[in-house]
Write an enzyme that holds these catalytic residues in place. Structure first.
Site, short mmCIF file in Angstrom:
data_model
loop_
_atom_site.label_atom_id
_atom_site.label_comp_id
_atom_site.label_asym_id
_atom_site.label_seq_id
_atom_site.Cartn_x
_atom_site.Cartn_y
_atom_site.Cartn_z
N GLN A 82 11.52 7.75 -0.02
CA GLN A 82 11.40 6.38 0.48
C GLN A 82 11.32 6.33 2.02
OE1 GLN A 82 14.32 6.77 -1.84
NE2 GLN A 82 13.13 6.25 -3.62
N GLY A 128 7.90 9.67 -5.04
CA GLY A 128 7.02 10.78 -5.35
C GLY A 128 6.27 11.26 -4.13
N HIS A 129 5.93 12.54 -4.14
CA HIS A 129 5.13 13.13 -3.07
C HIS A 129 3.81 13.60 -3.68
CE1 HIS A 129 8.33 12.79 -0.34
NE2 HIS A 129 8.94 13.93 -0.55
N ASP A 183 6.16 5.83 1.30
CA ASP A 183 4.74 6.08 1.05
C ASP A 183 3.98 6.40 2.33
OD1 ASP A 183 5.11 5.34 -1.72
OD2 ASP A 183 5.07 3.25 -1.06
N LYS A 199 4.94 11.52 3.65
CA LYS A 199 5.96 12.54 3.94
C LYS A 199 5.69 13.83 3.18
CE LYS A 199 9.36 9.93 2.64
NZ LYS A 199 8.52 8.75 2.33
#
Length: 447
Positions: A223, A40-41, A13, A16
């Site tokens: 991650q 998730g992004h 988180d 990225k």
């Protein structure tokens, strides 16, 4: 030409998605190398928010090839939903390629993941319940379903009839859950196969070809370092290897082909789920960071735990990943603070330590030793060069770079692409030494 790995240097988180999206404009190929829909992004472009779980961030650039590597585990239902979402937004996915040897998340993986986590009670890991761990477990047990298996209807039927009957015993006897119907599952996944078939290739060969053609390749993980299966805060970790070394295994690329590793860290620290967190803040200050940083997970919506920047895990991430530069995100979240603390070392059972302990039980006993720095108490969201930053903010960046002995290449000051200071482009910029000629650590890459 540069082949660059982007990794998370904390517990995930870190932002990225934005950094990968930013660097993708200089990349010809973007490759996702591990994890699944448990990550998730979030990317904000011209006020529009994109939330992606499997498709690489580079998909937003029409001339960038995007690859999902063999180290990623794929939930076809989620992947197809992402494809549909992008199509509705008139974003082409023709340049998306999927590894034929990537493993597939099945319905029984999700059911077992959720039931197992519930049965752990007070010993919960904090899994997302998306079936990632059981998918990787089947991969190791050599009973997994790969993407290439989906492309072979007869072979898939033969494999799944046995596997689902085997998993049904576990679902019924161990977790008291109803069994799955093999026929229904097989037909469902054969339908997914037809939708994904145009994208499925030998991605290792494609990446090798890109390297030969001297194209810029960006490898993105999910991650973060402290969630790595081998190098993280075990057992409170993910089921794969987000560290830089995982990029080689998860894509079929040799380590000599990698040119740079850029780590992404927040200007403070967050963690989702269970496990020790020495710098965690409780009460009003922790809530302030959470609110200003919008600290809620992209995948689950879970509230993130917030704390001060931890330079001990920062130095560990530098060492484990071979990081040669860093992107620091969410500096603007600290804008209102009168003073800021940075963990420079731990006190463990009465002794001072500047090293990350390998035992989670020992890590839980760590007490942070802080250095207090003055805040700047002015907005930084409109700053676009280092010179525009308040002196105290610049001092804070230099202090972090000195502590971790790695230069800072990018500073993010908000969610949008343009809210960024690029000190050096990690793809096209020169790879500078971490030490000045006189032997002293580099504090910050000069503009």
């Amino acid at each position: 030409m540069a082949n660059v790995i982007v990794i998370g240097a904390q517990w995930g988180d870190e932002g990225k998605g934005k950094i990968t999206d930013l660097l993708s404009r200089s990349a010809d190929v973007v490759v996702r190398y591990q994890g699944g829909v448990n990550a998730g992004h979030t990317i904000v472009v011209k006020g529009q928010t994109f939330k992606l779980h499997l498709i690489p961030s580079g998909i937003l650039y029409p001339n960038t090839d995007c690859i999902i590597g063999c180290g990623t585990v794929i939930d076809p239902q989620i992947l197809i939903a992402e494809l549909d979402q992008l199509k509705e937004l008139n974003i082409s996915t023709d340049h998306l390629l999927i590894s034929e040897t990537a493993h597939v998340t099945m319905p029984y993986h999700r059911l077992i993941d959720q039931a197992s986590e519930e049965r752990r009670g007070s010993h919960k890991i904090g899994t997302t319940g998306r079936g990632i761990g059981p998918t990787y477990a089947d991969k190791s047990e050599r009973i997994g379903i790969r993407v290439l298996d989906l492309m072979d209807p007869d072979g898939l039927r033969e494999q799944l009839e046995w596997t689902i009957n085997y998993k049904n015993v576990i679902l019924e006897k161990l977790y008291n859950l109803p069994p799955l119907d093999p026929g229904e599952v097989i037909e469902q996944y054969l339908g997914y196969a037809e939708r994904l078939r145009p994208h499925v290739v030998d991605t290792s060969l494609k990446i090798s070809d890109a390297i030969v053609r001297r194209r810029n390749i960006l490898f993105e993980g999910a991650q973060g370092t402290l969630l790595d299966l081998d190098h993280g805060t075990y057992p409170y970790v993910t089921s794969s290897n987000p560290v830089a070394g995982g990029a080689c295994v998860g894509t079929g690329v040799g380590p000599t082909m990698i040119d740079r590793v850029i780590g992404v860290s927040k200007a403070y620290t967050t963690r989702v789920g269970e496990g020790p967190f020495p710098t965690e803040l409780h009460g009003e200050l922790g809530e302030l960071l959470c609110d200003r940083g919008a600290e809620f997970g992209t995948t689950t919506g879970r509230k993130r735990r917030c704390g001060w920047f931890d330079a001990v895990i920062g130095r560990y991430a530098v060492r484990i990943n071979g990081m040669d530069c860093m992107a620091l995100t969410k500096l603007d979240v600290l804008d209102e603070l009168e003073s800021i603390q940075v963990c420079v070392a731990y006190e463990i059972d009465g002794d001072r330590s500047e090293h990350f302990p390998t035992s989670s039980r020992k890590f839980a006993r760590c007490r942070p030793i802080y250095k207090t720095l003055p805040g700047w108490q002015v907005s930084t969201t409109d700053c676009r060069t280092l010179e525009e930053l308040p002196q105290q903010a610049l001092d804070y960046l230099k202090f972090l770079a000195e502590l971790m002995e790695v230069p800072i290449a990018i500073v993010s000051l908000g969610a949008s692409r343009d809210q960024t200071i690029i000190v050096e482009d990690p793809i096209h910029g020169p790879k500078r030494a971490l030490l000045h000629p006189d032997g002293t650590p580099a504090t910050l890459l000069s503009a």
